[in-house]
Design a protein around this motif. Structure first.
Motif, short mmCIF file in Angstrom:
data_model
loop_
_atom_site.label_atom_id
_atom_site.label_comp_id
_atom_site.label_asym_id
_atom_site.label_seq_id
_atom_site.Cartn_x
_atom_site.Cartn_y
_atom_site.Cartn_z
N SER A 157 5.92 6.95 6.98
CA SER A 157 4.51 6.93 6.56
C SER A 157 3.82 8.24 6.90
O SER A 157 3.10 8.82 6.09
N ALA A 158 4.03 8.72 8.15
CA ALA A 158 3.37 9.95 8.59
C ALA A 158 3.83 11.16 7.76
O ALA A 158 3.00 12.00 7.36
N LEU A 159 5.13 11.23 7.47
CA LEU A 159 5.63 12.35 6.67
C LEU A 159 5.10 12.28 5.25
O LEU A 159 4.78 13.32 4.63
N SER A 160 4.95 11.07 4.71
CA SER A 160 4.39 10.92 3.36
C SER A 160 2.94 11.38 3.32
O SER A 160 2.50 12.01 2.34
N VAL A 161 2.19 11.06 4.36
CA VAL A 161 0.80 11.54 4.44
C VAL A 161 0.76 13.05 4.32
O VAL A 161 -0.01 13.62 3.54
N ALA A 162 1.61 13.73 5.11
CA ALA A 162 1.60 15.19 5.13
C ALA A 162 2.06 15.78 3.80
O ALA A 162 1.47 16.75 3.28
N LEU A 163 3.12 15.22 3.20
CA LEU A 163 3.69 15.79 1.98
C LEU A 163 2.72 15.66 0.79
O LEU A 163 2.54 16.63 0.03
N PHE A 164 2.10 14.51 0.63
CA PHE A 164 1.20 14.36 -0.51
C PHE A 164 -0.09 15.16 -0.32
O PHE A 164 -0.67 15.66 -1.29
N ALA A 165 -0.53 15.29 0.92
CA ALA A 165 -1.68 16.16 1.18
C ALA A 165 -1.33 17.61 0.84
O ALA A 165 -2.14 18.34 0.24
N ALA A 166 -0.12 18.03 1.20
CA ALA A 166 0.32 19.38 0.87
C ALA A 166 0.42 19.59 -0.64
O ALA A 166 0.07 20.66 -1.16
N LEU A 167 0.88 18.56 -1.35
CA LEU A 167 0.96 18.66 -2.81
C LEU A 167 -0.43 18.81 -3.42
O LEU A 167 -0.63 19.62 -4.34
N TRP A 196 -3.27 13.11 -5.74
CA TRP A 196 -2.33 13.26 -4.63
C TRP A 196 -3.01 13.08 -3.28
O TRP A 196 -2.37 12.62 -2.33
N PHE A 197 -4.30 13.39 -3.16
CA PHE A 197 -5.02 13.07 -1.93
C PHE A 197 -5.13 11.54 -1.76
O PHE A 197 -5.03 11.03 -0.64
N ALA A 198 -5.35 10.84 -2.86
CA ALA A 198 -5.39 9.37 -2.79
C ALA A 198 -4.03 8.82 -2.36
O ALA A 198 -3.96 7.85 -1.58
N ALA A 199 -2.94 9.41 -2.85
CA ALA A 199 -1.61 8.98 -2.43
C ALA A 199 -1.41 9.20 -0.94
O ALA A 199 -0.86 8.34 -0.23
N SER A 200 -1.87 10.33 -0.43
CA SER A 200 -1.78 10.61 1.00
C SER A 200 -2.58 9.60 1.80
O SER A 200 -2.13 9.10 2.85
N ALA A 201 -3.77 9.25 1.32
CA ALA A 201 -4.62 8.29 2.03
C ALA A 201 -3.97 6.90 2.08
O ALA A 201 -4.07 6.19 3.09
N ALA A 251 -1.33 2.57 5.31
CA ALA A 251 -0.17 1.68 5.47
C ALA A 251 0.51 1.81 6.83
O ALA A 251 1.14 0.86 7.30
N MET A 252 0.38 2.95 7.47
CA MET A 252 1.15 3.24 8.68
C MET A 252 1.00 2.17 9.77
O MET A 252 2.00 1.64 10.27
N PRO A 253 -0.23 1.77 10.17
CA PRO A 253 -0.33 0.78 11.25
C PRO A 253 0.04 -0.64 10.81
O PRO A 253 0.30 -1.49 11.68
N LEU A 254 0.08 -0.89 9.50
CA LEU A 254 0.35 -2.25 9.03
C LEU A 254 1.84 -2.59 9.03
O LEU A 254 2.20 -3.77 9.08
N LEU A 255 2.69 -1.59 8.97
CA LEU A 255 4.12 -1.84 8.83
C LEU A 255 4.81 -2.22 10.13
O LEU A 255 5.98 -2.62 10.11
N VAL A 256 4.12 -2.10 11.24
CA VAL A 256 4.70 -2.47 12.54
C VAL A 256 4.15 -3.83 12.94
O VAL A 256 2.94 -3.96 13.19
N PRO A 257 4.98 -4.89 13.01
CA PRO A 257 4.47 -6.22 13.32
C PRO A 257 3.95 -6.33 14.73
O PRO A 257 4.56 -5.83 15.68
N ARG A 258 2.80 -6.97 14.87
CA ARG A 258 2.26 -7.25 16.19
C ARG A 258 2.83 -8.56 16.72
O ARG A 258 3.12 -9.47 15.95
N PRO A 259 2.98 -8.69 18.03
CA PRO A 259 3.43 -9.98 18.56
C PRO A 259 2.40 -11.05 18.29
O PRO A 259 1.20 -10.81 18.33
N ILE A 290 0.83 -1.21 0.00
CA ILE A 290 0.00 0.00 0.00
C ILE A 290 0.86 1.26 0.00
O ILE A 290 0.56 2.24 -0.70
N LEU A 291 1.96 1.25 0.76
CA LEU A 291 2.82 2.44 0.82
C LEU A 291 3.57 2.65 -0.49
O LEU A 291 4.10 3.75 -0.72
N CYS A 292 3.64 1.63 -1.34
CA CYS A 292 4.27 1.81 -2.64
C CYS A 292 3.37 2.55 -3.63
O CYS A 292 3.86 3.04 -4.65
#
Length: 435
Positions: A304-314, A401-406, A411-419, A241-243
């Motif tokens: 992920s968080a910075l990408s959200v902000a940058l694409f929203a700004a774009l 670009w809003f879709a890219a931000s979304a 993707a942000m919560p998915l990239l951190v593995p849960r135990p 998703i982040l790709c």
């Protein structure tokens, strides 16, 4: 066994850097094709006489081919080893590109059918997908745990490195020499990287202790294979998703700068080269930095968080610019800079994420896990350029670009593995029985 036939020189610890260099060369050679061909999108649209919707479909077909073949190539890598897969994949990819130069390149006298172009790009993707899992498994088997983040990130720099070379060279080649020369050049690069793989890539003669422990864990009844591990699937989904924002920049960034930003070929090329070189530098830095601090999950969240902000700004900047970019050099500069920075940010995390995924799966199954991730990545690579023309028709570039931000937000919560709760319970039960 292959390792018994290695020369004394190849058994030295420094040989792992040759293996890494061969892996980088293999990935870079294919990346020049995969990431570089979209850099010629404007020329391709003219040369093949395509509209935006057809252009998006064609650009996505190589990604579809990679997506379909990644998991089979990964399974074969775990079974056969890196060397046979790299030699087979790179050699056949070179032959496919030669075929495209002969039968799928437009000229002043003839424009090939859409079927020839589509079949050629799909075949290149199917065959070239071999390089991703194979070179990644080599990193996991040749490098110790304390170096893997750096090594995997260096290996992942091959993608922006190849993309940067493609952005710098391929538009010039296509413009002045034609697409037949472009496909021929790509075939030569794949053939040269196959020679490097033949010379340097072997199985390690001695399995490091960390790898032996990982292999032991992989055979444990408490360790599930990657295909049955929910934690692996979470990261695989998050990576894919982040790709999407990254592929939006790579596939239609040139079209955006040309059509909306009214930028010239030199500005477009410079922007894409900056994006790829910046991503390459950030991948190396992030691999070393996270190796030292052991903070891969936190780094992935931050990207992920910075990408959200940058694409929203774009997207907001595009809305504010409206139709005035042709009259305002300042707006054009702002669009170029923000697109370039966004592209760097959303491309900087790959090495760290792939290291986290391969570590979770274990070295013995790294090829399968990386194949799963690349399947996810290149399915998104197919869907993204196919979807962008429809988003453009719906609401224009702000919607893209809003879709890219979304996507970055999802993707942000998915990239951190849960135990794995079930694994913890099984381990506690085994420990209580042993005591």
């Amino acid at each position: 066994m292959t390792s018994l036939t290695l020369s004394a020189a190849s058994c030295l610890p420094r040989h792992r850097w040759k293996v890494l260099a061969a892996g980088v060369a293999a990935n870079a050679a294919f990346s020049v094709a995969f990431s570089g061909i979209p850099m010629t999108a404007v020329l391709m649209r003219t040369g093949y006489q395509l509209d935006n919707a057809t252009l998006g479909l064609v650009l996505g077909l190589m990604g579809l081919g990679i997506a379909v073949s990644e998991l089979p190539w990964g399974l074969l890598t775990d079974r056969w080893g890196d060397r046979p897969v790299l030699l087979t994949g790179l050699g056949s990819t070179a032959l496919a590109l030669v075929g495209m130069a002969l039968w799928a390149a437009p000229s002043a006298q003839h424009i090939p059918s859409l079927g020839w172009l589509s079949a050629g790009l799909l075949l290149v993707g199917l065959l070239g997908g071999s390089v991703n899992g194979a070179s990644g498994r080599a990193v996991m088997t040749w490098f110790d745990a304390g170096e893997r983040g750096l090594a995997m990130s260096i290996r992942q720099t091959a993608v922006p490195l190849g993309g940067g070379i493609g952005a710098l060279v391929l538009p010039y080649v296509a413009l002045h020499f034609g697409f037949a020369a472009l496909y021929g050049l790509l075939a030569v690069l794949c053939a040269l990287s196959a020679v490097m793989s033949w010379a340097w890539v072997h199985e390690p003669p001695i399995v490091p202790r960390a790898d032996a422990a990982l292999a032991s864990n992989a055979s444990s009844p408490f360790q599930r294979g990657p295909l049955r591990d929910a934690r692996v699937w979470r990261i695989v989904l998050g990576i894919g998703i982040l790709c999407a924002p990254q592929f939006a920049v790579l596939s239609f960034g040139t079209v955006f700068l040309h059509d909306f930003g009214h930028a010239g070929l030199a500005t477009i090329t410079a922007t894409m080269v900056f994006t790829q070189v910046g991503a390459m530098v950030m991948r190396v830095w992030s691999g070393r930095w996270t190796d030292r601090r052991r903070n891969r999950p936190a780094y992935l969240r931050a990207c992920s968080a910075l990408s959200v902000a940058l694409f929203a700004a774009l997207a907001v900047l595009v809305m504010a610019a409206g139709t005035h970019t042709a009259d305002s050099p300042a707006l054009r500069i702002a669009l170029v800079v923000l697109l370039g920075v966004s592209g760097v940010c959303v491309s900087a995390w790959h090495g760290v994420a792939y290291t986290e995924l391969a570590t979770l799966a274990g070295a013995a199954r790294a090829g399968t896990a990386l194949g799963m991730a690349n399947t996810s990545v290149f399915l998104v690579c197919f869907v993204t350029p196919f979807s962008i023309p429809h988003l453009l028709a719906l609401q224009g570039w702000p919607m893209v670009w809003f879709a890219a931000s979304a996507c970055a937000l999802v993707a942000m919560p998915l990239l951190v593995p849960r135990p794995a709760v079930a694994d913890q319970k099984l381990a506690k039960t085994a420990l209580s029985r042993s005591t």
